[in-house]
Design a protein around this motif. Structure first.
Motif, PDB file in Angstrom:
ATOM      1  N   VAL A 101      -6.696  19.500  26.269  1.00  0.00           N
ATOM      2  CA  VAL A 101      -7.987  20.102  25.946  1.00  0.00           C
ATOM      3  C   VAL A 101      -7.978  20.595  24.499  1.00  0.00           C
ATOM      4  CG1 VAL A 101      -9.701  21.797  26.682  1.00  0.00           C
ATOM      5  CG2 VAL A 101      -8.116  20.798  28.364  1.00  0.00           C
ATOM      6  N   TYR A 102      -9.091  20.389  23.805  1.00  0.00           N
ATOM      7  CA  TYR A 102      -9.186  20.812  22.403  1.00  0.00           C
ATOM      8  C   TYR A 102     -10.592  21.309  22.110  1.00  0.00           C
ATOM      9  CZ  TYR A 102     -11.777  16.514  21.333  1.00  0.00           C
ATOM     10  OH  TYR A 102     -12.726  15.524  21.294  1.00  0.00           O
ATOM     11  N   GLY A 103     -10.733  22.016  20.994  1.00  0.00           N
ATOM     12  CA  GLY A 103     -12.025  22.533  20.589  1.00  0.00           C
ATOM     13  C   GLY A 103     -11.863  23.810  19.780  1.00  0.00           C
ATOM     14  N   PRO A 104     -12.964  24.480  19.448  1.00  0.00           N
ATOM     15  CA  PRO A 104     -12.898  25.721  18.659  1.00  0.00           C
ATOM     16  C   PRO A 104     -11.967  26.759  19.277  1.00  0.00           C
ATOM     17  CG  PRO A 104     -15.164  24.964  18.831  1.00  0.00           C
ATOM     18  CD  PRO A 104     -14.358  24.075  19.733  1.00  0.00           C
ATOM     19  N   ARG A 105     -11.216  27.405  18.412  1.00  0.00           N
ATOM     20  CA  ARG A 105     -10.263  28.463  18.773  1.00  0.00           C
ATOM     21  C   ARG A 105      -9.104  27.931  19.612  1.00  0.00           C
ATOM     22  NH1 ARG A 105     -15.138  30.878  20.289  1.00  0.00           N
ATOM     23  NH2 ARG A 105     -14.425  31.363  22.420  1.00  0.00           N
ATOM     24  N   MET A 106      -8.820  26.643  19.497  1.00  0.00           N
ATOM     25  CA  MET A 106      -7.694  26.075  20.224  1.00  0.00           C
ATOM     26  C   MET A 106      -6.371  26.577  19.659  1.00  0.00           C
ATOM     27  SD  MET A 106      -7.750  22.189  18.707  1.00  0.00           S
ATOM     28  CE  MET A 106      -6.395  21.592  19.718  1.00  0.00           C
ATOM     29  N   ARG A 107      -5.328  26.404  20.455  1.00  0.00           N
ATOM     30  CA  ARG A 107      -3.985  26.786  20.040  1.00  0.00           C
ATOM     31  C   ARG A 107      -3.634  26.059  18.745  1.00  0.00           C
ATOM     32  NH1 ARG A 107      -0.939  25.258  24.795  1.00  0.00           N
ATOM     33  NH2 ARG A 107       0.448  23.945  23.593  1.00  0.00           N
ATOM     34  N   PRO A 108      -3.045  26.755  17.770  1.00  0.00           N
ATOM     35  CA  PRO A 108      -2.804  26.124  16.469  1.00  0.00           C
ATOM     36  C   PRO A 108      -1.641  25.139  16.417  1.00  0.00           C
ATOM     37  CG  PRO A 108      -2.036  28.389  16.451  1.00  0.00           C
ATOM     38  CD  PRO A 108      -2.750  28.202  17.747  1.00  0.00           C
ATOM     39  N   ASN A 109      -0.793  25.088  17.432  1.00  0.00           N
ATOM     40  CA  ASN A 109       0.379  24.209  17.366  1.00  0.00           C
ATOM     41  C   ASN A 109       0.132  22.897  18.102  1.00  0.00           C
ATOM     42  OD1 ASN A 109       0.317  25.424  19.881  1.00  0.00           O
ATOM     43  ND2 ASN A 109       2.549  25.564  20.072  1.00  0.00           N
TER      44      ASN A 109
END
Length: 329
Positions: free
Chosen positions: A184-192
């Motif tokens: 899952v991806y999108g705004p405020r996603m985990r940076p790593n």
């Protein structure tokens, strides 16, 4: 409706909480703010949900605690109509270094939630699982009948958690649904994550770094599609006792993803390669036929659209988000 979101300050949990509050529900979030990744992102998720609550008929309550705390879990679950269990020790790579913690959080924490739920009047427990349960692919795309042979301790812990949920439905009649999320991806996603790595480096004029040869593939799922699936399950009992894939049906190689992001930044393609991490799956690709049939799930965001949406968000939040991701870029 009274809704409990465990891990509700995290990426997916935060978006769920904000969406439920927007719909006018009374949402309680429990989160321990584990510093696995930058706590500032989690605090922002809380702020976004609180701001939304101030504009709607919904309410938002934050409890800073851990799902391993049985007394807290029992109290909060007893007050809920629906429980969205998102709390987990995330990270395939981190689990390889420390396999005990994901078991403690993902398995024992899930048992705390399920035990509390079967002693209350909860209408449903919706559990966050992962495509990591599949591990070695025998065929693609994965359907829910595909063998589960995880290649990381994280994958094992998520498999155990979802099987406990299924068993609690079978043995105790507790309505449970386990959703196997696909990257899952999108705004405020985990940076790593790969997408944040590529976007951050391209924005700085640096080449994306690919771990491995780049031919491994992923089914990237945009956060809005995941939220839609969870919202449906607030009122639908069509999937009770089931395990469902929640993916995009869009399969893309890591190398092509890097090319797509380079193109979005009008940056010449100049990729760098590094050693592949242990525990990473070779391929993921979701067959969503079961979710489509049972709950009408239909992903609406393609990988190209989702990447563009994330880049637009990144550009609007670059100074803040870049300060959090520079260590992983």
């Amino acid at each position: 409706m009274q809704v409990l979101v465990t891990g509700g300050a995290g990426f997916i949990g935060g978006h769920l909480a904000e969406s439920f509050v927007h719909d006018g529900h009374d949402v309680t979030v429990v989160d321990n703010f584990d510093p696995y990744y930058e706590v500032a992102i989690k605090r922002t998720n809380v702020s976004e949900a609180r701001e939304t609550a101030a504009k709607t008929d919904g309410s938002y309550t934050l409890v800073e605690d851990d799902v391993r705390n049985e007394s807290t879990v029992s109290r909060l679950v007893a007050e809920a109509d629906v429980v969205y269990h998102q709390a987990a020790q995330a990270g395939v790579r981190a689990s390889v270094e420390d396999p005990k913690k994901p078991n403690e959080v993902n398995v024992e924490g899930t048992l705390n939630v399920l035990e509390a739920a079967r002693s209350s009047d909860v209408r449903r427990v919706v559990l966050a699982s992962s495509s990591s349960v599949y591990g070695k692919n025998h065929y693609l795309p994965y359907d829910e009948a595909h063998p589960t042979t995880p290649v990381s301790p994280y994958g094992v812990s998520k498999l155990a958690a979802e099987q406990y949920a299924r068993t609690y439905n079978d043995v105790y009649g507790l309505p449970t649904v386990a959703l196997r999320y696909f990257t899952v991806y999108g705004p405020r996603m985990r940076p790593n994550m790969a997408i944040t790595n590529f976007v951050t480096r391209c924005a700085d004029g640096k080449p994306p770094v690919i771990y491995g040869d780049g031919q491994q593939t992923r089914d990237f799922t945009y956060i809005d599609d995941v939220v839609d699936a969870n919202r449906t399950l607030m009122t639908s009992d069509a999937a009770d006792g089931e395990i469902l894939n929640i993916g995009s049906t869009d399969n893309i190689s890591i190398e092509r993803l890097a090319r797509t992001i380079c193109d979005a930044f009008d940056q010449p393609l100049n990729l760098e390669y590094d050693e592949r991490y242990r525990g990473d799956a070779e391929h993921t690709h979701a067959d969503i036929g079961k979710a489509r049939a049972l709950i009408g799930y239909e992903p609406s965001v393609t990988i190209d659209q989702g990447v563009r949406k994330f880049i637009d968000w990144y550009r609007s939040n670059r100074a803040w988000y870049r300060s959090l991701t520079k260590a992983t870029a």
